[in-house]
Design an enzyme around this catalytic site. Structure first.
Site, short mmCIF file in Angstrom:
data_model
loop_
_atom_site.label_atom_id
_atom_site.label_comp_id
_atom_site.label_asym_id
_atom_site.label_seq_id
_atom_site.Cartn_x
_atom_site.Cartn_y
_atom_site.Cartn_z
N SER A 197 15.44 2.87 -48.68
CA SER A 197 14.88 2.61 -50.54
C SER A 197 15.54 4.29 -51.40
O SER A 197 16.55 3.76 -50.49
CB SER A 197 13.56 2.44 -50.67
OG SER A 197 12.96 2.23 -52.40
N HIS A 232 12.19 -6.59 -50.50
CA HIS A 232 12.37 -4.90 -49.99
C HIS A 232 11.41 -4.58 -49.13
O HIS A 232 10.29 -4.82 -49.54
CB HIS A 232 12.23 -4.02 -51.71
CG HIS A 232 12.55 -2.78 -51.85
ND1 HIS A 232 13.71 -2.40 -51.82
CD2 HIS A 232 11.23 -1.81 -51.94
CE1 HIS A 232 13.55 -0.97 -51.68
NE2 HIS A 232 12.93 -0.53 -52.14
C1 GTR Z 1 11.91 2.56 -57.09
C2 GTR Z 1 13.41 2.97 -57.32
C3 GTR Z 1 14.12 2.72 -56.45
C4 GTR Z 1 13.93 2.46 -55.29
C5 GTR Z 1 12.14 2.83 -54.45
C6 GTR Z 1 11.86 3.23 -53.14
O1 GTR Z 1 10.53 2.37 -57.51
O2 GTR Z 1 13.51 1.84 -58.24
O3 GTR Z 1 15.45 3.32 -56.88
O4 GTR Z 1 14.42 4.28 -54.63
O5 GTR Z 1 11.48 3.10 -55.67
O6 GTR Z 1 12.08 4.47 -53.14
O7 GTR Z 1 11.54 2.73 -52.72
#
Ligand code: GTR
Length: 411
Positions: free
Chosen positions: A249, A391
């Protein structure tokens, strides 16, 4: 992490492939003055141009290795991970006065250490402290600021004993050891706490506030990975020529920038990195540049806000970030349910970086141009998969990364 929020599709953003705007990508193989790059010996000059644009407009410029950088082993044992591993905790001081430091937790297969065989190692950042990756009670409980105040045993932004092992599902430590790899873990908040404080805390405390093209947090975390590499190069138990930098992420965005800016990383792995990571920004699919700069104003350099709702004006796009890593190995992974991160856009950055890999004499992404079926990793000099699920970092992801490392490092 607000995982529930991440797997959802925040309203007001595009998730429809048919509504992706028409776009033209900047060509990594055409010089700024229009000259085509047709041979490998022209690449260093073109690479410098692209690198300068990312430094100036996207991530921001970081300082070099600090003079006062030094290391202390603060704990070690030859009986960890059910007797299969050695454990070492190394404190990396960023200044001679020891005011700012990060801890590296290192597990190495005991068999290899005993045989004096330098260990190929995954270097990784984590979101909740080194103690969160395993319930090993000997891991130093982080005293650093943590983002969450309610998750993972964190209370008032500090870890508690209940935080131990709270993220263990993302870190198959024993499997990594069984497969003959080392794991070096760092809490990203040791380097720079992840909130917009005007660049005062973490390592920023040691430097003047950044200019419009100065390091944002992603560049700062990547800089921390380079300082970790400075340490790994001094440790004879580690094979510094075979270090894979991995992140998920926002930390996947970070691993890509680390791999691009520091050629010592042999393999770069980006897990679900999305906007500002592997995803093509001009697609504006899921998270956009405007949204990321608004929600996380500290991640990129200030110049990057010029491209809010105006991605097409940016002189670079993210396939060129991947191209900066060439000809070294890179693996990009997506998750089907992670539409916020734009899986197709993540794959396309590999496809559009591949011509650079091919110019430099490698097989790139093996000529693939179509998103592969789910759960079927592609592995060439560049690797890619899209797995089912959300995710996250799963055992499927780790298996692919270790298979890729086996292949790339000829294990
Ligand atoms: C979210 C963000 C993403 C990603 C994510 C993370 O809120 O929008 O770009 O980086 O966090 O790091 O878990």
């Amino acid at each position: 992490l607000p995982t529930a929020m991440l797997s959802a599709q925040p309203a007001g953003y595009n998730y429809d492939e048919a509504k992706v705007p028409a776009y033209t990508l900047p060509d990594p193989l055409v010089m700024a003055d229009g000259t085509p790059v047709t041979s490998a010996d022209q690449w260093p000059k073109r690479r410098d141009e692209i690198m300068d644009l990312f430094l100036q407009e996207v991530y921001g410029k970081a300082p070099g290795k600090p003079e006062g950088l030094h290391f202390k082993v603060i704990e070690q044992s030859d009986d960890a991970v059910n007797g299969k591993a050695t454990r070492k905790q190394v404190r990396v001081f960023f200044d001679a006065d020891e005011t700012v430091a990060m801890d590296i937790l290192i597990y190495l297969p005991k068999k290899l250490v005993d045989a004096k065989q330098p260990v190929p190692t995954f270097l990784t950042l984590n979101f909740f402290g080194n103690h969160s990756i395993s319930d090993d009670p000997a891991i130093v409980l982080s005293e650093s600021w943590m983002r969450s105040s309610k998750e993972k045993g964190v209370v008032d932004h500090r870890a508690t004993e209940a935080s131990r092992g709270a993220s263990a599902s993302r870190w198959p430590v024993e499997t990594i050891i069984d497969r003959g790899y080392g794991l070096a873990a760092i809490y990203y908040g040791d380097i720079d706490p992840d909130f917009d404080d005007g660049f005062k805390n973490g390592v920023h405390a040691l430097y003047d506030p950044p200019a419009k093209d100065g390091w944002g947090s992603i560049a700062t975390w990547a800089w921390g990975l380079s300082r970790a590499m400075d340490y790994l190069e001094t440790d004879a138990e580690i094979d510094a020529n075979r270090v894979a930098v991995f992140g998920h992420s926002r930390l996947g965005k970070t691993s890509l920038w680390a791999g691009a800016s520091d050629p010592r990383f042999s393999i770069t792995i980006s897990n679900d990195s999305g906007c500002g990571g592997a995803a093509i920004s001009r697609r504006a699919f899921g998270e956009t540049v405007a949204r990321i700069n608004t929600s996380f104003p500290h991640w990129f350099c200030d110049n990057y806000t010029k491209y809010n709702d105006n991605e097409a004006a940016c002189p670079v796009d993210q396939h060129q970030l991947v191209a900066l890593i060439a000809p070294r190995s890179v693996y990009i992974a997506s998750a089907q349910g992670d539409t916020w991160a734009d899986p197709r856009g993540e794959f396309l950055s590999a496809v559009h970086a591949a011509p650079v890999y091919q110019l430099l004499g490698t097989d790139g992404i093996g000529g693939e141009t179509e998103l592969p079926p789910v759960n079927e990793p592609i592995m060439h000099t560049m690797g890619y998969h899209i797995r089912t699920g959300k995710h996250n970092v799963t055992d499927f992801d780790w298996k692919a990364y270790m298979d890729f490392a086996d292949q790339r490092w000829g294990k």
